[in-house]
Design an enzyme around this catalytic site. Sequence first.
Site, PDB file in Angstrom:
ATOM      1  N   HIS A  25       0.846  -1.194   0.000  1.00 15.77           N
ATOM      2  CA  HIS A  25       0.000   0.000   0.000  1.00 15.77           C
ATOM      3  C   HIS A  25       0.874   1.233   0.000  1.00 15.77           C
ATOM      4  CE1 HIS A  25       0.400   1.659   4.143  1.00 15.77           C
ATOM      5  NE2 HIS A  25       0.752   0.421   4.451  1.00 15.77           N
ATOM      6  N   CYS A  26       0.320   2.325  -0.547  1.00 24.42           N
ATOM      7  CA  CYS A  26       0.989   3.623  -0.472  1.00 24.42           C
ATOM      8  C   CYS A  26       0.167   4.490   0.465  1.00 24.42           C
ATOM      9  CB  CYS A  26       1.147   4.242  -1.858  1.00 24.42           C
ATOM     10  SG  CYS A  26      -0.402   4.495  -2.740  1.00 24.42           S
ATOM     11  N   MET A  27       0.140   5.797   0.256  1.00 25.45           N
ATOM     12  CA  MET A  27      -0.546   6.685   1.188  1.00 25.45           C
ATOM     13  C   MET A  27      -2.065   6.588   1.098  1.00 25.45           C
ATOM     14  SD  MET A  27       1.915  10.032   0.872  1.00 25.45           S
ATOM     15  CE  MET A  27       1.044  10.973   2.121  1.00 25.45           C
ATOM     16  N   ARG A  29      -3.655   4.009  -1.439  1.00 24.68           N
ATOM     17  CA  ARG A  29      -4.085   2.895  -2.287  1.00 24.68           C
ATOM     18  C   ARG A  29      -3.583   1.533  -1.801  1.00 24.68           C
ATOM     19  NH1 ARG A  29      -3.994   5.088  -8.435  1.00 24.68           N
ATOM     20  NH2 ARG A  29      -4.244   7.302  -7.993  1.00 24.68           N
TER      21      ARG A  29
END
Length: 464
Positions: A25-27, A29
């Site tokens: 995961h990113c910030m 998504r």
Amino acid sequence: MDFTSLAKEVVSELGGKSNVKSVTHCMTRLRFVLKDNKLANTENIKKIQGVLGTAISGGQYQVIIGPNVSKAYGKVTDVLDIQGEAEVQDADNREEKGGVFNRFFKLISGIIFPVMGVMAAVGIVKGILAALTSFHILTTENGTYQILYAFADGFFYFLPIILGISAANTFKSNPYVAATIGAALVYPNIVSVYNEGTNLSFLKIPVVLTSYGNSVFPIIAAVAFAAWLEKRIQEKVPASVKLFGAPLIVLTITVPLTFLVIGPIMTYISSILASGTQAIYAFSPIITGIILGAFWQLVVIFGLHYAFIPILINNISTLGADPINAILNVTVFALAGAAIGFGLRQKDKQKRSLGVSTGVTGLMGITEPIIYSIAIPYKKPFVAAFIGGGIAGGITAAMGAKMFGFGGNALFSAPLFINPKGIDVSFTAYIIASVVAFFVSLVITFLTSKQKENLSNSTIKKVG
């Protein structure tokens, strides 16, 4: 928000656990690598409460959640029974080949994202310290300044060590070997030899020394080679000495090769990238500002913005400041203004709350909740953000604004526009451009939006 239910539904609609190869995961998504993207029921996923949208990019099936993505990620890993690394292990879980771009994108995002949070934090602190010295609240000799500056500047100076560890995790190699390679690049004696201009050679081969502090690409390339070498010698080293034998061989070969070949080549490439970026900007700063200010968030939609981060960081490490990221920052204010303008126009309490809450989130630097819950569904706010961002981007470029660090967006980026030598036009441009981007987008959205906006093919979901 019931993230357990969300996780179960998302995994089910992705084709079940058996179709998931890995997840990160990113910030904002959840980033899945699926065995077969065709098994994912995109329309059903979009209808799940808490999901803002989906995208397929860089070889990943991306599910947009928003600021609470880490909570969703934790539940998704529970559903997938993942322990440790976010990868589902089974007999069919072979390394995805994909296209060159897909592999490059996943590689860069995998290396950069784990350090982004700390990078943003120390960048903000460094900017604040520059402001405090500019206003003569602190001096560089002050103990408080020196202690805070030690970690704020230390992170970037020792970036080769930090990125080396992250790169090793991505390449699935020994992170301590990678850290040692990074440490060699910034070792004080080597730095002194470089600063003094002393000639250095290895086995009578001249070494082209350069400054590796703050650098990005040399360590990534060096660790990539070390990982390749490590995989090829692991089985050939006797088990009795493998514990130290493998690292001994990898380091003895990789470190000299980095100083002799890999480092100079990657430094040259870094210089070309920085010069090329600057040349494009210099060709017509205002046009560059208008185009990037208007349309950068379209890149964010496809989740490809992480691929540009090393270039933006490289601009700062190579040139000392970056005019491109200064332009990109106005796009965040533009979307935040559009969201709040939309919210203020609505009579429906839920829509008003949606606009204001996502707008405030945008001011904190997170735009994807705005993009997927307001900008794309209602379109006019996105057009307003294009206009506001384009005008503000042109102003930013016309005033010659630069960012002197890499870190947060929107309100949190303010300290990064402060020149370490003292507040100059960059900070003034930040204030003017941010206000213009925000209020132009807000006013246009407010005037063009209907009080009762309707969605044709989607419904409003609660964010978070």
